[in-house]
Write a protein that holds these residues in place. Structure first.
Motif, PDB file in Angstrom:
ATOM      1  N   MET A  95       0.854  -1.199   0.000  1.00 54.88           N
ATOM      2  CA  MET A  95       0.000   0.000   0.000  1.00 54.88           C
ATOM      3  C   MET A  95       0.883   1.240   0.000  1.00 54.88           C
ATOM      4  O   MET A  95       0.661   2.187  -0.771  1.00 54.88           O
ATOM      5  CB  MET A  95      -0.904  -0.034   1.238  1.00 54.88           C
ATOM      6  N   ARG A  96       1.903   1.246   0.843  1.00 56.24           N
ATOM      7  CA  ARG A  96       2.817   2.396   0.901  1.00 56.24           C
ATOM      8  C   ARG A  96       3.472   2.610  -0.466  1.00 56.24           C
ATOM      9  O   ARG A  96       3.620   3.745  -0.920  1.00 56.24           O
ATOM     10  CB  ARG A  96       3.901   2.181   1.963  1.00 56.24           C
ATOM     11  N   TYR A  97       3.879   1.506  -1.095  1.00 56.52           N
ATOM     12  CA  TYR A  97       4.449   1.619  -2.428  1.00 56.52           C
ATOM     13  C   TYR A  97       3.473   2.310  -3.372  1.00 56.52           C
ATOM     14  O   TYR A  97       3.830   3.236  -4.099  1.00 56.52           O
ATOM     15  CB  TYR A  97       4.824   0.237  -3.004  1.00 56.52           C
ATOM     16  N   PHE A  98       2.244   1.843  -3.363  1.00 57.86           N
ATOM     17  CA  PHE A  98       1.274   2.374  -4.329  1.00 57.86           C
ATOM     18  C   PHE A  98       1.045   3.872  -4.118  1.00 57.86           C
ATOM     19  O   PHE A  98       0.984   4.643  -5.077  1.00 57.86           O
ATOM     20  CB  PHE A  98      -0.055   1.609  -4.240  1.00 57.86           C
ATOM     21  N   PHE A  99       0.937   4.267  -2.855  1.00 55.55           N
ATOM     22  CA  PHE A  99       0.718   5.688  -2.572  1.00 55.55           C
ATOM     23  C   PHE A  99       1.957   6.531  -2.901  1.00 55.55           C
ATOM     24  O   PHE A  99       1.829   7.698  -3.261  1.00 55.55           O
ATOM     25  CB  PHE A  99       0.313   5.886  -1.106  1.00 55.55           C
ATOM     26  N   ALA A 100       3.136   5.964  -2.759  1.00 58.63           N
ATOM     27  CA  ALA A 100       4.358   6.750  -2.986  1.00 58.63           C
ATOM     28  C   ALA A 100       4.741   6.815  -4.457  1.00 58.63           C
ATOM     29  O   ALA A 100       5.185   7.855  -4.943  1.00 58.63           O
ATOM     30  CB  ALA A 100       5.519   6.160  -2.182  1.00 58.63           C
TER      31      ALA A 100
END
Lengths: 601, 601
Positions: free
Chosen positions: A566-571
């Motif tokens: 999720m963090r990857y996708f948002f970043a």
């Protein structure tokens, strides 16, 4: 057996994120429970492992050809159709009265996912039969249901969708196959259809084409199109009679070679009979039901192919030593590290995982709306149907567009090896490329999203979606480490509103060309936003589990990796909306042809 | 003959944008003039039209195989090598004394472009021979030059680069092929090389491998690698003697099937002799010259493939009727419009044109720096060399990464037909995919750009580039309609500086992993900025012509389309930097492995 998908992830989505067991409270699904759901997935996995996965490469290498009007496909297809029929898997979602199992789409979509992950070309055969049967179930008369449905659900007969014509392509209003009334619901069919998947093959006794044609004297345009059943063999006095459907050509495709795409010639000798389904001139409306299902099917297939490619790349990255970590002081004598430890390889893997699992989650959301629309009534039913209608073009387009990129990144992880036939990546790369074309290109989907769905009922669908997303945002804000992401997504919703406020006035002025000129960019934006929503949704569940449960080590790793992705996708992915909005809010018109323009030399 | 590139565009770049005629003022190029330049392009076009283009599909369909240690490739390759040799095209850029023609790279790169556009797989053969010959010319002794170079330049002998080993891949410091001194510059070679393009075939008398190996007792790492000439047949007393180079395997690739990629086994029976080139342990330094050339070659090939795909898509879009324009009131009875009139198709075509022609322009800029470095001295020479070094990784990566997307969009213009073998698009789609892997993956290029080139000599190369770009900005601001774009590009330069100010401190702290974790994103940003620069440069020339010349109608269309494509690039592509900078300036670390992380399940 290679690891080509994660059962753990499917169960996470099914039971933890989308709470499929809750559906069993409804009358329609009352016979089901977690055990029966699990059994469906296990059945799919067995068929996938034992029949489909082993023949995936072979079906590509031994591409079928058209010889004297016949197409011999891989014999594994016959086994597959039989196994699926015997397990009740082709018509699993249909009602008991037509021989179905009343399985929720939420569960069934995961079964389809497994089959496509194992062998996307093979899974096409059953997907088409299932969709074609549903058209007959919903709009055919009793006689038609009795004659065709059981044989299609048993896997003995193949179903197809026969829409596309050489001169019409995406423009269905230009369909010109003709139907001349013979009385008693029978019509003489004449015309040509192209790109008919599974339109001819030797592993089914009969092939049932669900075909669009124009009854003589019908109005021009989409309101003059009717739906017909056109079997390869018609049944006369209980025996098979050739029905004037001639395989005139086969397309040699770059991928999905195991599923023949046929050019069909119908009624050249006035010998092709079609049976009208439902009312005259309602064909396109009926067909849209199958097309919407098929669109979700293509999304699901894209997510499945991306998943398989991801697991291959992941395994390779975990095994392949290459170079040293950049902070390693002693570059000379330190042994090589596994490539998964290089940030760039990790970035590529996270991209694939984010796309594959984010797409699947979005498709599960659609299935859930489908099921809820099925079991509810009145306003509630309308709401779920609206949400499904709105999300369908996105759930077809994001998984296919981003899936193509994801498989490309999987190949990149392999380097030169990925480009060679030593690994299945190159086949997956060829296979997935069709998905942005099947069942309406990305341009068609984008015009549907912005031109119809977003604006329908004065934007009521979009409002309903915003409410759904808001609920996830509320849940997310109760976790300190997720707050930031909820705020980001909230801002993204605002950005989307801003874009719509810019664009919708063009529609109001009747300038549809300007309104929709960059619909594909709006589609990408919408895709990023709803997939970010799905990732936040998954992260909320994962976070809850991490805080409240005492977990096995492998579960901790699983949930942490969900939050990480999720963090990857948002970043990395979601910020693309900044670029897209920049363009969408720009006044400079570039792609619309002006009268004088004689462009491109 | 299909239109697979535009001569008009090549001449625009060569004479109007890059003013190649000016080079003839230099002593080294004094024998040339516009006529001789034109003749080189015409020669390339003739060979391309007559020999290469007609066999492009065949070379793919009849993929060569390894049979009893031999590989029979398409016989057209023999004709091609002969024609190229006879026309003096293989060594055209080399000095007269070694049999070359002292043709500027600026001109020659366009000849290569034409050959690759016609048949990228075939053009590999001569590109490899040319690069291998240059290594011998620059670093070999007189005997080696006399023995190998004439035969390689005549097309009788094939040259290759033999770097990659199974365990080493991108990590050249792990090369382990061994070389045992036999005296007199001879060494006994032992080892394996993989993915050696044109490493074995039957259309050349001999194959000369330029091979990296480690002399016994050499230091570990990159400083212990030496360069050898390893011929397939060594010449003893004037006759061919087998030299222990065994074709142990052939890779079956997804594309570029006409160029066999070989697995070579060397000296299994202690019978393989290598001839040291230059000094011991300097092999990687020497090889880097060939690799840099090869990287530009891959960029050029990518631009060429994207160009061919674009012209196919353009022709199709101009011929294929489908649907009606959205503002058309009468959707029912109005005849279908050509798909080129749909904004989305136009967007896809502009994307392809912007990528193909923008990439080619960037590569021409590199060739110009190459030529200027060749003919100048002292500080000026250093400046041009620095600019070339800085731009090389970008000029390899942007054309390949964006070229893959461009060919995908070309396929999308064709819809289902593009996915089938009826059109060459599907082959181009398969062919171009290798380009982000060949000669150093995009990750390797990106680490080179950010980790070495941007920071070398305290950023002097970047400063020099900024000055070059500033000159274009100044010219652009003199035209009212280009001012806005110059301002935008100026801002982009600031954005790039901002990103570097964020990242470089990590390098200063010795945290290279953090510094380079998102090097690929920085690469994309740099690529967008320099290609925007190239588009502005082209637009300045086009605008000047439109204002000052009395032009033929077709020229007006040509120049207007250049400005239109520049506008496209600034509106649709360049704003991606906003997304990239958002990520690059973000403090959230996601892809770097921490000690505890046991990720991805």
């Amino acid at each position: 057996m290679a690891n080509y998908f994660s059962f753990r992830n499917l169960k996470f989505l099914l039971y933890e994120v989308f709470d499929a067991e809750k559906l069993t409270q409804y009358e329609h699904y009352r016979d089901h429970d977690r055990q029966s759901f699990d059994m469906i997935l296990e059945t799919a996995k067995q068929i996938a492992d034992n029949i489909l996965y082993p023949i995936y490469r072979e079906m590509d290498e031994k591409e079928p050809d058209l010889v004297s009007g016949k197409v011999a496909v891989h014999q594994g297809i016959g086994k597959y159709l039989k196994a699926m029929g015997e397990a009740g898997m082709i018509g699993a979602t249909y009602s008991y009265e037509v021989g179905g199992g009343q399985v929720p789409a939420t569960v069934y979509s995961l079964a389809s996912f497994i089959l496509s992950a194992a062998n996307n070309a093979a899974s096409m055969y059953t997907g088409l039969s299932s969709g074609a049967a549903r058209l007959i179930i919903n709009f055919g008369n009793q006689e038609q249901k009795d004659l065709y449905v059981p044989k299609m659900l048993s896997g003995e007969w193949q179903g197809t969708m026969a829409l596309t014509e050489p001169q019409a392509g995406s423009s269905l209003s230009d369909v010109s196959a003709s139907a001349k009334p013979l009385g008693e619901g029978k019509y003489l069919i004449k015309g040509q259809k192209v790109f008919i998947s599974a339109g001819e093959h030797d592993q089914a006794e009969n092939i049932i084409h669900l075909l669009l044609a124009r009854i003589e004297g019908a109005p021009a345009g989409i309101k003059g199109i009717s739906l017909f059943i056109v079997p390869k063999y018609r049944i006369e006095n209980g025996s098979f009679q050739p029905n004037g459907v001639v395989a005139g050509g086969i397309y040699h495709k770059m991928g999905q070679k195991g599923t023949p795409a046929m050019h069909l010639m119908l009624g050249d000798n006035n010998d092709c009979i079609g049976y009208l389904v439902g009312e005259p001139h309602q064909g396109l409306k009926y067909m849209f039901q199958m097309m919407n299902e098929a669109r979700l099917g293509v999304g699901l297939m894209s997510a499945a192919i991306a998943t398989t490619a991801y697991y291959h790349a992941l395994q390779y990255a975990n095994e392949r030593p290459q170079g040293r970590r950049l902070n390693e002081k002693d570059q000379k004598t330190t042994p090589q590290t596994k490539i998964i430890n290089h940030p760039d390889v990790r970035r590529m893997l996270l991209f694939q995982k984010a796309v594959a699992e984010g797409s699947l989650s979005l498709l599960m959301e659609c299935s859930r709306y489908f099921d809820l629309a099925e079991v509810s009534a009145g306003e509630e039913k309308a709401k779920y149907q609206m949400l499904l209608d709105l999300l369908t073009p996105i759930a077809k387009t994001f998984p296919s567009e981003y899936g193509i990129k994801a498989v490309s990144e999987a190949m990149q992880v392999f380097g030169g090896y990925g480009y060679c036939k030593d690994f299945p990546i190159e086949q997956l790369y060829r296979d997935i490329r069709i998905t942005t074309i099947y069942e309406g290109t990305s341009a068609i989907q984008s015009q549907d999203l912005l031109g119809r769905k977003v604006t329908m009922q004065n934007g009521a669908a979009l409002m309903a979606l915003m409410q759904e997303i808001s609920q996830t945002l509320q849940e997310a804000t109760t976790y300190e480490n997720l707050k930031k992401y909820a705020e980001t997504l909230q801002k993204e919703l605002g950005r989307m509103q801003q874009v719509l406020q810019k664009l919708i006035p063009f529609a109001m002025q009747g300038n549809y060309e300007r309104f929709l000129a960059d619909a594909n960019l709006f589609m990408e934006m919408a895709g990023l936003v709803v997939v970010a929503w799905q990732w936040l949704k998954q992260a909320v569940v994962a976070q809850k589990q991490l805080l409240t449960q005492s977990l096995a080590e492998s579960d901790v790793a699983f949930y942490e990796s969900k939050i990480q992705t999720m963090r990857y996708f948002f970043a990395y992915e979601l910020p693309k909306t900044k670029w897209l909005a920049t363009r969408l809010l720009d006044d400079e018109v570039i792609t619309i042809v002006e009268a004088k323009a004689e462009w491109i030399v």
